[in-house]
Design a protein around this motif. Structure first.
Motif, PDB file in Angstrom:
ATOM      1  N   PHE A   1       0.815  -1.221   0.000  1.00 16.27           N
ATOM      2  CA  PHE A   1       0.000   0.000   0.000  1.00 16.27           C
ATOM      3  C   PHE A   1       0.845   1.266   0.000  1.00 16.27           C
ATOM      4  O   PHE A   1       0.535   2.223  -0.686  1.00 16.27           O
ATOM      5  N   ASN A   2       1.918   1.280   0.797  1.00 11.98           N
ATOM      6  CA  ASN A   2       2.736   2.483   0.930  1.00 11.98           C
ATOM      7  C   ASN A   2       4.054   2.409   0.184  1.00 11.98           C
ATOM      8  O   ASN A   2       4.798   3.385   0.155  1.00 11.98           O
ATOM      9  N   GLY A   3       4.389   1.254  -0.369  1.00 11.15           N
ATOM     10  CA  GLY A   3       5.646   1.109  -1.095  1.00 11.15           C
ATOM     11  C   GLY A   3       6.838   0.977  -0.163  1.00 11.15           C
ATOM     12  O   GLY A   3       6.720   0.587   0.989  1.00 11.15           O
ATOM     13  N   TYR A   4       8.002   1.332  -0.680  1.00 11.17           N
ATOM     14  CA  TYR A   4       9.281   1.235   0.037  1.00 11.17           C
ATOM     15  C   TYR A   4       9.596   2.580   0.672  1.00 11.17           C
ATOM     16  O   TYR A   4       9.657   3.603  -0.005  1.00 11.17           O
ATOM     17  N   ARG A   5       9.785   2.584   1.986  1.00  7.82           N
ATOM     18  CA  ARG A   5      10.115   3.811   2.721  1.00  7.82           C
ATOM     19  C   ARG A   5      11.405   3.562   3.497  1.00  7.82           C
ATOM     20  O   ARG A   5      11.486   2.613   4.282  1.00  7.82           O
ATOM     21  N   ALA A   6      12.391   4.418   3.286  1.00 10.51           N
ATOM     22  CA  ALA A   6      13.698   4.216   3.900  1.00 10.51           C
ATOM     23  C   ALA A   6      14.155   5.454   4.650  1.00 10.51           C
ATOM     24  O   ALA A   6      13.844   6.576   4.267  1.00 10.51           O
ATOM     25  N   GLU A   7      14.891   5.214   5.728  1.00 12.51           N
ATOM     26  CA  GLU A   7      15.569   6.267   6.477  1.00 12.51           C
ATOM     27  C   GLU A   7      17.057   5.955   6.440  1.00 12.51           C
ATOM     28  O   GLU A   7      17.476   4.868   6.848  1.00 12.51           O
ATOM     29  N   VAL A   8      17.852   6.901   5.961  1.00 13.80           N
ATOM     30  CA  VAL A   8      19.287   6.697   5.824  1.00 13.80           C
ATOM     31  C   VAL A   8      20.007   7.540   6.864  1.00 13.80           C
ATOM     32  O   VAL A   8      19.697   8.721   7.046  1.00 13.80           O
ATOM     33  N   SER A   9      20.958   6.930   7.564  1.00 13.22           N
ATOM     34  CA  SER A   9      21.750   7.668   8.549  1.00 13.22           C
ATOM     35  C   SER A   9      23.224   7.298   8.384  1.00 13.22           C
ATOM     36  O   SER A   9      23.558   6.257   7.816  1.00 13.22           O
ATOM     37  N   TYR A  10      24.087   8.176   8.885  1.00 16.77           N
ATOM     38  CA  TYR A  10      25.532   7.975   8.777  1.00 16.77           C
ATOM     39  C   TYR A  10      26.154   8.116  10.152  1.00 16.77           C
ATOM     40  O   TYR A  10      25.737   8.970  10.945  1.00 16.77           O
ATOM     41  N   GLN A  11      27.173   7.315  10.414  1.00 14.77           N
ATOM     42  CA  GLN A  11      27.934   7.426  11.657  1.00 14.77           C
ATOM     43  C   GLN A  11      29.384   7.694  11.294  1.00 14.77           C
ATOM     44  O   GLN A  11      29.915   7.110  10.353  1.00 14.77           O
ATOM     45  N   GLY A  12      30.011   8.572  12.059  1.00 14.02           N
ATOM     46  CA  GLY A  12      31.409   8.892  11.832  1.00 14.02           C
ATOM     47  C   GLY A  12      31.580  10.123  10.959  1.00 14.02           C
ATOM     48  O   GLY A  12      30.623  10.711  10.469  1.00 14.02           O
ATOM     49  N   GLU A  13      32.831  10.508  10.805  1.00 14.68           N
ATOM     50  CA  GLU A  13      33.193  11.664   9.979  1.00 14.68           C
ATOM     51  C   GLU A  13      33.873  11.174   8.710  1.00 14.68           C
ATOM     52  O   GLU A  13      34.698  10.257   8.750  1.00 14.68           O
ATOM     53  N   ALA A  14      33.573  11.811   7.608  1.00 20.23           N
ATOM     54  CA  ALA A  14      34.232  11.458   6.353  1.00 20.23           C
ATOM     55  C   ALA A  14      35.701  11.851   6.436  1.00 20.23           C
ATOM     56  O   ALA A  14      36.036  12.943   6.894  1.00 20.23           O
ATOM     57  N   GLN A  15      36.582  10.959   6.021  1.00 22.89           N
ATOM     58  CA  GLN A  15      38.025  11.191   6.061  1.00 22.89           C
ATOM     59  C   GLN A  15      38.562  11.256   4.639  1.00 22.89           C
ATOM     60  O   GLN A  15      38.331  10.358   3.842  1.00 22.89           O
ATOM     61  N   TYR A  16      39.275  12.335   4.353  1.00 21.67           N
ATOM     62  CA  TYR A  16      39.885  12.510   3.044  1.00 21.67           C
ATOM     63  C   TYR A  16      41.367  12.787   3.258  1.00 21.67           C
ATOM     64  O   TYR A  16      41.772  13.925   3.511  1.00 21.67           O
ATOM     65  N   PRO A  17      42.208  11.751   3.185  1.00 25.99           N
ATOM     66  CA  PRO A  17      43.640  11.969   3.444  1.00 25.99           C
ATOM     67  C   PRO A  17      44.255  12.893   2.394  1.00 25.99           C
ATOM     68  O   PRO A  17      43.914  12.841   1.221  1.00 25.99           O
ATOM     69  N   LYS A  18      45.184  13.755   2.843  1.00 25.39           N
ATOM     70  CA  LYS A  18      45.807  14.717   1.937  1.00 25.39           C
ATOM     71  C   LYS A  18      47.096  14.163   1.333  1.00 25.39           C
ATOM     72  O   LYS A  18      47.599  14.683   0.360  1.00 25.39           O
ATOM     73  N   VAL A  19      47.646  13.124   1.936  1.00 28.89           N
ATOM     74  CA  VAL A  19      48.889  12.549   1.441  1.00 28.89           C
ATOM     75  C   VAL A  19      48.575  11.200   0.816  1.00 28.89           C
ATOM     76  O   VAL A  19      47.951  10.344   1.443  1.00 28.89           O
TER      77      VAL A  19
END
Length: 109
Positions: free
Chosen positions: A78-96
């Motif tokens: 009746f209502n289809g697919y319902r999703a809740e997305v969450s993230y844990q942690g901080e994104a890390q982008y190494p510079k070296v």
């Protein structure tokens, strides 16, 4: 003779395509799995359960940037697919960055 064989093949195909004992009531089920391979950095899992009408579940994935993504969802006809997305942690982008890993092709001559 050929038309009789073709008609018989057609009827056999219909019998296979439309099963006579079709149960429209979905069966309840549940499952889960998880993979955690520290050597390769693989970490994900999934669990899901259904009462035959409503499906509830969640899955997690370790993202390349170091965060963990979790998706909790509910689905029904009746209502289809319902999703809740969450993230844990901080994104890390190494510079070296190190040099690329390359391998010389082997000569088989």
């Amino acid at each position: 003779m050929i038309s009789k064989v073709a008609a018989l093949a057609f009827l056999a195909g219909l019998a296979v395509a439309f099963p006579q004992h079709y149960n429209e009531d979905p069966s309840p089920y549940s499952f889960n799995y998880g993979v955690n391979d520290n050597y390769h950095g693989t970490d994900f899992g999934h669990n899901e359960a259904s009462d035959g009408k409503i499906v509830k579940g969640s899955y997690t994935v370790q993202l390349p940037d170091g965060r963990q993504q979790t998706v909790n969802y509910v689905a029904d006809h009746f209502n289809g697919y319902r999703a809740e997305v969450s993230y844990q942690g901080e994104a890390q982008y190494p510079k070296v960055f190190g040099p690329p890993i390359t391998f010389k092709p082997k000569s088989y001559l």
